[in-house]
Design an enzyme around this catalytic site. Structure first.
Site, short mmCIF file in Angstrom:
data_model
loop_
_atom_site.label_atom_id
_atom_site.label_comp_id
_atom_site.label_asym_id
_atom_site.label_seq_id
_atom_site.Cartn_x
_atom_site.Cartn_y
_atom_site.Cartn_z
N TYR A 101 1.08 -0.82 -0.33
CA TYR A 101 -0.07 0.11 0.04
C TYR A 101 1.06 1.69 0.19
O TYR A 101 2.27 1.35 0.89
CB TYR A 101 -0.45 0.56 1.28
CG TYR A 101 -1.80 -0.86 0.94
CD1 TYR A 101 -2.17 -1.67 -0.30
CD2 TYR A 101 -2.90 -1.11 2.07
CE1 TYR A 101 -2.91 -2.98 0.24
CE2 TYR A 101 -3.80 -2.14 2.07
CZ TYR A 101 -4.36 -2.70 1.54
OH TYR A 101 -4.87 -3.49 0.70
N PRO A 161 -16.62 -3.53 0.60
CA PRO A 161 -17.59 -3.34 1.86
C PRO A 161 -18.85 -2.81 0.46
O PRO A 161 -20.22 -3.15 -0.01
CB PRO A 161 -17.70 -3.07 3.09
CG PRO A 161 -16.75 -2.39 2.70
CD PRO A 161 -15.72 -2.77 1.81
N LEU A 162 -18.45 -1.51 0.19
CA LEU A 162 -18.95 -1.04 -1.15
C LEU A 162 -19.05 -0.44 -2.78
O LEU A 162 -19.67 0.19 -3.28
CB LEU A 162 -19.06 0.61 -0.75
CG LEU A 162 -19.58 0.72 1.16
CD1 LEU A 162 -19.59 2.18 1.75
CD2 LEU A 162 -21.49 0.50 1.24
N GLY A 193 -16.29 0.21 -4.18
CA GLY A 193 -14.98 1.24 -4.02
C GLY A 193 -15.98 2.23 -4.28
O GLY A 193 -16.10 3.40 -5.11
N GLY A 194 -17.28 2.27 -3.59
CA GLY A 194 -18.06 3.52 -3.18
C GLY A 194 -19.19 3.34 -3.73
O GLY A 194 -20.49 4.36 -3.93
N LEU A 245 -21.53 1.74 -4.04
CA LEU A 245 -23.02 1.44 -3.45
C LEU A 245 -23.07 2.76 -1.94
O LEU A 245 -24.21 1.83 -0.83
CB LEU A 245 -22.97 0.21 -2.60
CG LEU A 245 -22.70 -0.77 -3.68
CD1 LEU A 245 -22.51 -2.39 -3.23
CD2 LEU A 245 -24.51 -1.31 -3.84
#
Length: 323
Positions: free
Chosen positions: A53, A212-213, A215-216, A218
């Site tokens: 990262y 969880p979304l 990449g945004g 959602l």
């Protein structure tokens, strides 16, 4: 904050995991420090990172930021369950990637140095390495555990049968083996429900969903197309690909009076086998907002409508596609 055990272990982690991939590339070091401080104030004790990262080969930019934050003291390291990863390309020489015994040893030492700590709580293989024998891999991890440099070992992006292979090989060595699997999982991406989740549950692994979304997209993307990662070409393509579903989804969220990001996280937290979705806030405000998902209980009607908008694969294999 709510806590749960990580898989079959006695280790207690927060129901949300702080993802640090934005630290460096999108979030300044000063803001990253503030976000991590706020996470501890909120009781969020589970942080996830990786040696790659920061996306500057071999530098481990994000790990260095976390290390400098730990170095400030004040119980920061002691309160934090730090998870990092090994596998990615950290140099131009042949053994500076993947999970050979040599690279595991060297990558661990470098992560410890960058993180300014004497141990890694959860050391995760970032991807399956089909070319490294399990005996070699587990021997290398066993050495690190015996040295006290690693406490638990996890996987990421493994198939169900990889989890079974890894766990059986570890069992033959009388080694604890995998305790978690970090997988792509959200309302849109549900493939892991076929075999990864059943395998993880059978072997006592906690599921740590990444993205969880999605990449945004959602998170109310139709109204926020110019913010954060939603501006990327990948996000824009996904936005158009899933636009009809997202329109229904955002309308449902508006109907029940909840933010799309909170609904997506609340659905995920309640899924069987899930330990802690990885949230990647760029700001303290985004971090604070994520906690709403832990208190939200989606009623049966809402869950039914979500299943209609984003149907999964049909449950676990083989019943999902056979009798």
């Amino acid at each position: 904050m709510q806590y749960t055990r990580l898989g079959r272990t006695g280790l207690k982690v927060s129901r949300l995991c702080l993802g640090t991939m934005n630290f460096g590339p999108q979030t300044t070091e000063e803001d990253s420090f503030r976000i991590m401080d706020r996470a501890l104030e909120l009781g969020l004790n589970f942080f996830d990172t990786a040696d790659v990262y920061g996306w500057k080969k071999g530098e481990g930019v994000t790990e260095q930021i976390i290390g400098r934050w730990f170095a400030q003291g004040g119980g920061r390291r002691e309160k934090t369950i730090i998870a990092t990863k090994v596998y990615g390309n950290m140099g131009d020489w042949p053994n500076q990637s993947r999970v050979s015994a040599l690279h595991i040893r060297e990558a661990c030492e470098q992560s410890l140095r960058r993180l300014q700590t004497d141990h890694i709580d959860l050391y995760q293989m970032h991807h399956i390495d089909r070319d490294t024998p399990w005996d070699e891999l587990w021997q290398a991890m066993d050495v690190l555990v015996k040295q006290g440099k690693v406490l638990y070992v996890g996987s990421s992006n493994f198939a169900g049968w990889h989890i079974a292979q890894a766990c059986e090989a570890a069992k033959s060595r009388h080694f604890l083996g995998l305790v978690s699997e970090q997988s792509l999982y959200n309302l849109i991406d549900r493939t892991i429900e076929l075999e990864v989740i059943p395998a993880a549950q059978s072997y006592g692994l906690g599921i740590i969903p990444w993205s969880p979304l999605k990449g945004g997209i959602l998170g109310g993307a139709l109204k926020k197309t110019t913010e954060g990662r939603r501006t990327s070409e990948f996000a824009q393509k996904n936005l158009e690909k899933y636009r009809p579903k997202l329109e229904r989804y955002e309308a449902l969220c508006e109907k029940i009076g909840e933010k799309p990001a909170d609904v997506g996280l609340a659905w995920l937290v309640a899924q069987p086998g899930v330990t802690a979705p990885i949230i990647g806030p760029r700001t303290i405000e985004q971090l604070d907002g994520s906690l709403r998902a832990l208190d939200m209980k989606l009623d049966e009607a809402t869950r039914t409508e979500l299943e209609e908008i984003f149907p999964g694969p049909g449950g676990p294999a083989p019943e999902a596609y056979a009798w």
